[in-house]
Each structure stands twice: as C-alpha cells, then as structure tokens.
Write a protein that holds these residues in place. Structure first.
Motif: not given
Length: 365
Positions: A131-133, A138-144, A154-160, A262-263
């Motif tokens: 993902l490129t944001a 990026a402010y809304l998703l706030r990845p880790p 996997p890192e995006l899903l893990a943050s939800f 891998v999610h």
C-alpha cells in the motif's frame, strides 16, 4: 444547466435541494462517466449512482467534470428557478499517483456556514498488496510504522480491530478462480481503528481496479465516518490461528489461498517479528512452489510442506525456510502456516531500523 466557470458564476436550475453535509464522489478511474457516491450525509455508500445523491445529477456531473479538468477547488454560486441562490463548493482529493481519486461536494444557501471538511484520503495497492498512501490516508489509517516504501497487508490488518468484508477485498487480488468466483474489480467495506487517544473510528474504504496485467493497481479512497457501531469480533480463521501454540523459533501465519496474502502473523521470536512489515521475494523455484500449494489447497488438499528461499531486501542473503501448511475450511479458503528458518535467528533486514531494534541485544536482555 450549471455554468462551468469558477468564482461567482450563476446558473439557472430547478428547485434543487441544498446538501447540508459534504458528499464524497469517487473518481478512481479518472473517467467522468465512471464515478459514484461513496459518502452521503456522513453515511457510507457502495458506489451509489449520482441520480440518488442529494444534489441534482446534472449539477454533479458538470461540477465534478470541471474539478477533474482543473484539479483545483471550485466555489461558485448557483441560482435556482425560484430565485434562491446556493453556494456550491467542490474540492479534489489527489491520490499518490497525482491523479484525482475523489471529489468532495457541498452546497447550501449562501448565508449558511460551511461545515467541517470531511477527512478523506487516497491510496493505492500494488498487485502484491503493498500500500502507498497520501498523508491524509496515512493519518486516517495510522499504520504501526512509517515506511516510505509502503505498507503490507498483514501489518495493516493487524492495526485494525475489524475489517468488514475482508475476503471481498482479497478477491480484487485473486491469482486464480476459486469455486467459480473470479477476480473482482470493485469493493467497498469498513475498517475499525482505535486511535492512540482510545477513540474508535470507522473508516469507510471504496476501491476500484485500474489497468491490466502487471500494470493493474487497486485505487481507493478512505473516509472517516461518525459511528456508534462496534467491531463484530475476530473471524474464525484468526481465532483458530491464535489458539495454536507457538514453538520457539517458529512463526505462525494465516494465508489467503486465492491471493497468497499472509494477513495474520504471530511469533515470539524477535528475529521473525519484523517480517510482516516487509514484502517477501521468493526465488523462482520457491515462488512456483508457493503458487502451486495455494492452488492445491484451495481445491481441497488438506495439507502440504513447502521448502523455499526468501529475502526482503535484494542486498541480503537468501533465507531458507521450512513451512507446514494446513487448510482451513472457511467461507474463503485459508491455510495456517508453521514457518521455521533453516538457520535460527536470521539477521535483521538491511536498512530497517525497526527490525534492528527488535533484535538489539540491549532490548533482549
């Protein structure tokens, strides 16, 4: 007809109702003939036709097309047949490629104060799921973590806390047809994210595919939606993975067989903990084995063992891994993987400060 001139231009319309809240119109394919409403009166919409928006369709078509051409915010006055004058504002939402991914529209009487501009971001996934944001997304998703190269599934899903219709999203990246279901070209759903201050946010995401073959990309807009909803809870496959005991030096993963994504990733080994925020590269033989295993298990094979070589940076040496796959009978075929590197404690990935921190001897004491 609505004038397409910017500024204090006027146009004669029917008795058009005023839209008191912002409307978000996706323009992901860049074609004025292929646009739709994804947020109306602060409520998520699934590619709603312009004819069902709060403003007249002709007005929306012309003003959105004007915004797409100019690429700038447009404010104009519009006079309806009974003599009332409305203010009409359109603002473009620029995506990471520089194209306009959405247009937000607001209209009300000229004396009415404009409400707060909605938080809307734009993003794009590669075929491999990186993902490129934009900064707003990026402010809304706030990845880790902050990674200029993009964020992995996997890192995006893990943050939800939850992602509604996650499997529908995966279908946009399908490698092959599963049970007669082919790859889809559009998807909309909501993710629930808890911010650092403890507040729960509902993020409505609308995505469309553009391009073909190696040039195919998934473009999306994300909107912060007021909500009193709560996540529905962990899905069955994730719950099954988290119930499996982890041996020292191992990692457990949940893979979507139709995409090889891998999610979910669980490990107690700090040398493996940083892998989910990197996209792996397989050698040619390993890539073929993984694809064939995904296909076989998706069709019903219960288990498999795969040996492969991976790396996450072209400057690093290949890492030999052993993986045991077990199919899960879920709505969409998944598999649990037990992964072990051939050499214990593989070195951190080059150029990644996060991976280096995880295996810092001072941290491991």
């Amino acid at each position: 007809m609505v004038s397409t001139h910017r500024g204090a231009s006027r146009a004669r319309l029917g008795n058009a109702p005023a839209a008191r809240e912002w409307t978000v119109i996706e323009t992901l394919r860049g074609n004025p003939d292929q646009i739709s409403v994804v947020l109306k009166k602060n409520k998520p919409q699934t590619f709603l036709g312009l004819g069902r928006a709060s403003l007249p369709r002709t007005m929306l078509e012309i003003t959105v097309a004007d915004c797409l051409r100019s690429g700038v915010t447009i404010s104009r006055s519009v006079t309806v047949n009974d003599g009332r004058t409305y203010r009409l504002v359109t603002m473009p939402i620029i995506g990471p490629t520089g194209s306009i991914y959405a247009v937000i529209v607001w209209s009300a009487s000229i004396i009415e104060q404009m409400p707060q501009i909605p938080k809307v971001g734009a993003m794009e996934w590669s075929p491999s799921g990186v993902l490129t944001a934009t900064p707003a997304a990026a402010y809304l998703l706030r990845p880790p973590n902050d990674r200029p190269a993009g964020h992995t599934v996997p890192e995006l899903l893990a943050s939800f806390e939850d992602w509604e219709d996650k499997f529908g999203f995966f279908a946009m990246f399908e490698m092959f047809s599963l049970n007669g279901n082919s790859r889809t070209d559009e998807w909309a759903g909501s993710a629930y994210k808890r911010y650092e201050d403890g507040t729960l946010h509902k993020l409505h995401i609308a995505a469309r595919a553009v391009g073909t073959g190696a040039q195919r990309r998934i473009r999306a807009v994300v909107c912060d939606v007021p909500t009193t909803d709560h996540p529905t809870g962990t899905d069955v496959a994730v719950a099954a993975l988290r119930a499996v005991p982890i041996l020292p030096g191992h990692a457990l993963a949940l893979v979507d067989l139709g995409t090889a994504f891998v999610h979910e990733w669980i490990t107690d080994d700090p040398h493996l903990a940083g892998w989910p925020h990197h996209h792996p590269t397989y050698d040619n033989d390993g890539r073929a084995r993984v694809a064939a295993t995904c296909y076989d298990l998706a069709l019903g094979q219960p288990a498999a063992t795969v040996e492969a070589r991976i790396r996450f940076n072209p400057l690093d040496d290949w890492i030999d891994i052993h993986s045991q796959w077990k199919r899960l009978d879920t709505i969409r075929p998944q598999a649990i993987l037990d992964i072990t590197p051939a050499v214990p404690h593989p070195p951190p990935i080059s150029g990644c400060s996060l991976c280096a921190d995880l295996v810092d001897p001072r941290r491991l004491k």
